[in-house]
Design an enzyme around this catalytic site. Structure first.
Site, PDB file in Angstrom:
ATOM      1  CG  ASP A  64      -0.242  -0.083   2.528  1.00 53.84           C
ATOM      2  OD1 ASP A  64       0.991  -0.315   2.515  1.00 53.84           O
ATOM      3  OD2 ASP A  64      -0.888   0.082   3.574  1.00 53.84           O
ATOM      4  CG  HIS A 284      22.160   6.623 -17.369  1.00 47.36           C
ATOM      5  ND1 HIS A 284      21.071   6.703 -18.199  1.00 47.36           N
ATOM      6  CD2 HIS A 284      22.888   7.746 -17.619  1.00 47.36           C
ATOM      7  CE1 HIS A 284      21.137   7.830 -18.922  1.00 47.36           C
ATOM      8  NE2 HIS A 284      22.241   8.461 -18.590  1.00 47.36           N
ATOM      9  CG  ASP A 302      25.190  12.860 -14.145  1.00 46.51           C
ATOM     10  OD1 ASP A 302      24.436  13.805 -13.835  1.00 46.51           O
ATOM     11  OD2 ASP A 302      25.188  12.344 -15.281  1.00 46.51           O
ATOM     12  CG  ASP A 313      22.190  16.411 -16.298  1.00 45.79           C
ATOM     13  OD1 ASP A 313      22.858  15.730 -15.505  1.00 45.79           O
ATOM     14  OD2 ASP A 313      21.886  16.017 -17.447  1.00 45.79           O
ATOM     15  CG  HIS A 394      27.587   9.802 -23.494  1.00 47.02           C
ATOM     16  ND1 HIS A 394      27.751  11.164 -23.521  1.00 47.02           N
ATOM     17  CD2 HIS A 394      28.479   9.333 -22.571  1.00 47.02           C
ATOM     18  CE1 HIS A 394      28.685  11.512 -22.646  1.00 47.02           C
ATOM     19  NE2 HIS A 394      29.158  10.421 -22.063  1.00 47.02           N
ATOM     20  CG  HIS A 398      20.448  16.389 -22.208  1.00 46.52           C
ATOM     21  ND1 HIS A 398      19.810  16.905 -21.095  1.00 46.52           N
ATOM     22  CD2 HIS A 398      21.502  15.690 -21.730  1.00 46.52           C
ATOM     23  CE1 HIS A 398      20.456  16.514 -20.003  1.00 46.52           C
ATOM     24  NE2 HIS A 398      21.497  15.780 -20.352  1.00 46.52           N
ATOM     25  CG  HIS A 405      17.597  13.233 -20.817  1.00 49.29           C
ATOM     26  ND1 HIS A 405      17.732  11.871 -20.786  1.00 49.29           N
ATOM     27  CD2 HIS A 405      18.758  13.720 -20.304  1.00 49.29           C
ATOM     28  CE1 HIS A 405      18.921  11.551 -20.291  1.00 49.29           C
ATOM     29  NE2 HIS A 405      19.563  12.656 -19.982  1.00 49.29           N
ATOM     30  CD  GLU A 422      25.351  14.890 -20.725  1.00 49.39           C
ATOM     31  OE1 GLU A 422      25.669  13.902 -20.050  1.00 49.39           O
ATOM     32  OE2 GLU A 422      24.197  15.312 -20.811  1.00 49.39           O
ATOM     33  CE1 TYR A 426      31.561   8.230 -18.654  1.00 51.53           C
ATOM     34  CE2 TYR A 426      31.517   8.344 -21.059  1.00 51.53           C
ATOM     35  CZ  TYR A 426      31.156   8.851 -19.831  1.00 51.53           C
ATOM     36  OH  TYR A 426      30.388   9.985 -19.786  1.00 51.53           O
ATOM     37  NE  ARG A 443      28.028  11.934 -17.335  1.00 49.01           N
ATOM     38  CZ  ARG A 443      27.927  10.658 -16.973  1.00 49.01           C
ATOM     39  NH1 ARG A 443      28.585   9.728 -17.636  1.00 49.01           N
ATOM     40  NH2 ARG A 443      27.185  10.299 -15.957  1.00 49.01           N
ATOM     41  CD  GLU A 445      25.395  16.322 -17.472  1.00 49.42           C
ATOM     42  OE1 GLU A 445      25.554  15.459 -16.585  1.00 49.42           O
ATOM     43  OE2 GLU A 445      24.417  16.330 -18.237  1.00 49.42           O
TER      44      GLU A 445
HETATM   45  N1  GLY Z   1      22.182  12.690 -15.824  1.00 49.28           N
HETATM   46  C1  GLY Z   1      21.839  12.146 -17.057  1.00 49.28           C
HETATM   47  C2  GLY Z   1      22.515  12.830 -18.150  1.00 49.28           C
HETATM   48  O1  GLY Z   1      23.558  13.404 -17.943  1.00 49.28           O
HETATM   49  O2  GLY Z   1      22.029  12.925 -19.245  1.00 49.28           O
HETATM   50 MN    MN Z   2      22.988  15.234 -19.011  1.00 50.96          MN
HETATM   51 MN    MN Z   3      24.021  14.143 -16.047  1.00 55.08          MN
END
Ligand code: GLY
Ligand code: MN
Ligand code: MN
Length: 489
Positions: A64, A284, A302, A313, A394, A398, A405, A422, A426, A443, A445
């Site tokens: 619940d 992720h 991140d 982000d 990647h 965005h 996103h 970003e 890796y 990374r 970003e």
């Molecule tokens: N945190 C997800 C991305 O960087 O797109």
């Molecule tokens: Mn991002």
């Molecule tokens: Mn991110």
């Protein structure tokens, strides 16, 4: 009318006199924002059309207990309503409904004394009129008697439905609203492209209309995004000062999220990613469970605070012991250079793909120079000789906003878009290169406002350069020294 106003003024004066504090922060978007956005949508809609939006569904966690409710971003953007079980109709032209003319109607949850005792007050239809300032409001239970002739519209715009809405067995709940709407408009199948039953139904157009609106931020939205970004970067700074080997990934995540809460951010904008060593290679990674982060590792973090619905982000990658080793620094500085290359290109008129190309070129050529692979030529990804995009799999950019996103056009940059840049590298262990590179994951970003001339770096509170990170990591933070009692066995 006058009596009501006098009552409210007296109530406010009395509240202040008794020192009663407000229940919620005062900087949510105002009804005027949502009213104006509804009009902006109306302006874009085709003649003789209606746009229909459903609130997000409540999702069950177990038994619940439900997941914390989060409104659908389009629904929030257009109404400010934060409750489930609602549907919104926006008409291009005013319609005659119950002898009144209106160009918008919302159906919301009815009051329910017992449920409100458990879950808190509901807005109700009077709240939808007074607080959200929708023009016409009904309870969800009244939807049954809503006899609008949907065949009279040239277009009925809505999103297709996902089959994940639970039936609460209450009349007028989301399940019921969707079921009835489908009946009223004659929408049986889930994919109109197969065999449209009624050719005024359109499940495609709304997405592009909302992208046009949400992709370009208003000044109110930019102000909230600036706060979300500042909070997130202060979190990164605090962790840089607190970080030491032996901390757990969960603890590091907790420091960031404590800072978010300290600034009254409601949520994380997405599940936080805190990956030490090889965990950083999982793009992720959200387990964040490594109990002891090791000396000599990098940690990739991140995270984004969500502030009044708007999410940052931001990613920083730092050496756990405060010093990048030579290989880590080489990779880090290459990612930094790639980000700088995209920042050079970032201005109105540039394509999203131009930014990606700029980062990829630096990464691909840089990894050849470092000897990580021999060639950046375009060959099959499994060819060990070439590494083109192998370690940067990647995209680079965005929109951010009500979604991490966010909705928006992904073609050409325009003033007042807010985007990320970003790049990352890796190199998981087992990769076809010298072992000294293995498990390096970086990374960087950052969040940017596209301005008339170029772009403004919003996330500048958190250092980006390797030397600046090392310098800040020499400082201390109470979170690095916090000692709590051991748990009993
Ligand atoms: N945190 C997800 C991305 O960087 O797109
Ligand atoms: Mn991002
Ligand atoms: Mn991110």
């Amino acid at each position: 009318m006058q009596k009501i106003t006098v009552f409210w003024v007296l109530l406010c004066v009395f509240s202040n006199a008794t020192g009663q504090k407000p229940n919620k922060p005062g900087d949510y978007l105002l009804p005027e924002f949502h009213i104006e956005r509804r009009q902006a949508l109306r302006d874009q809609m085709p003649a003789n059309s209606v746009a229909v939006f459903f609130s997000n569904s409540v999702r069950n966690r177990a038994n619940d207990v439900n997941y914390v409710y989060h409104q659908d971003p389009d629904f929030y953007y257009l109404t400010g309503h934060q409750e489930p079980h609602a549907v919104l109709f926006i008409f291009k032209e005013p319609q005659l409904i119950n002898s009144s003319t209106t160009d918008e109607i919302i159906f919301v949850r009815a009051h329910h004394a017992l449920m409100e005792l458990y879950d808190g007050p509901r807005l109700g239809k009077e709240g939808a009129l007074e607080k959200l300032r929708l023009d016409m409001a009904f309870e969800g239970t009244e939807f049954e008697r809503f006899n609008l002739d949907f065949t009279s519209f040239d277009k009925v715009l809505f999103y297709d439905f996902f089959n994940d809405v639970r039936d609460t067995k209450e009349k007028g709940d989301l399940f019921d609203l969707i079921r009835q709407f489908r009946e009223k408009v004659g929408y049986e199948q889930d994919d109109l492209s197969i065999e449209p039953r009624n050719n005024n139904l359109d499940i495609v157009m709304l997405d592009s209309l909302m992208k046009n609106l949400r992709g370009i931020k208003t000044q109110e939205e930019i102000a909230l995004l600036r706060k979300a970004v500042d909070i997130s970067t202060i979190g990164q700074r605090e962790v840089m000062k607190a970080m030491h080997p032996g901390m757990s990934e969960t603890e590091v995540q907790g420091i960031h999220e404590f800072v978010f809460k300290k600034y009254q951010s409601e949520y994380e904008g997405y599940p936080s990613i805190v990956g030490a060593g090889h965990n950083g290679c999982v793009l992720h990674y959200i387990d964040n469970l490594k109990p002891e982060i090791e000396d000599g590792e990098l940690i990739l973090m991140d995270l984004g605070a969500e502030y009044r619905g708007y999410t940052a982000d931001v990613t920083r990658t730092i050496p756990v012991n405060g010093r990048f080793n030579p290989e880590q620094k080489q990779i880090y500085d290459l990612v930094y250079e790639a980000q700088e290359a995209a920042m050079e290109v970032c201005k109105p008129g540039a394509g999203f793909t131009d930014l990606l190309k700029a980062t990829r070129e630096v990464v691909n050529n840089g990894l050849v120079e470092l000897g990580v692979y021999k060639s950046a030529a375009k060959k099959h990804i499994t060819d060990p000789e070439t590494g083109r995009n192998r370690y940067y799999p990647h995209g680079c950019c965005h929109h951010i906003g009500l979604d991490v996103h966010d909705k928006g056009e992904y073609d050409v940059l325009q003033e007042n878009m807010v985007i990320t840049i970003e790049p990352g590298i890796y190199i998981p262990s087992g990769s076809p290169c010298d072992k000294k590179w293995w498990d390096i994951a970086v990374r960087i970003e950052d969040d940017f406002l596209v301005t008339r001339e170029g772009c403004e770096l919003l996330s500048d509170l958190a250092p980006r350069k390797s030397e600046e990170i090392e310098a800040l990591m020499k400082e201390s933070s109470p979170f690095g020294e916090l000692v709590l009692p051991e748990l009993k066995d």
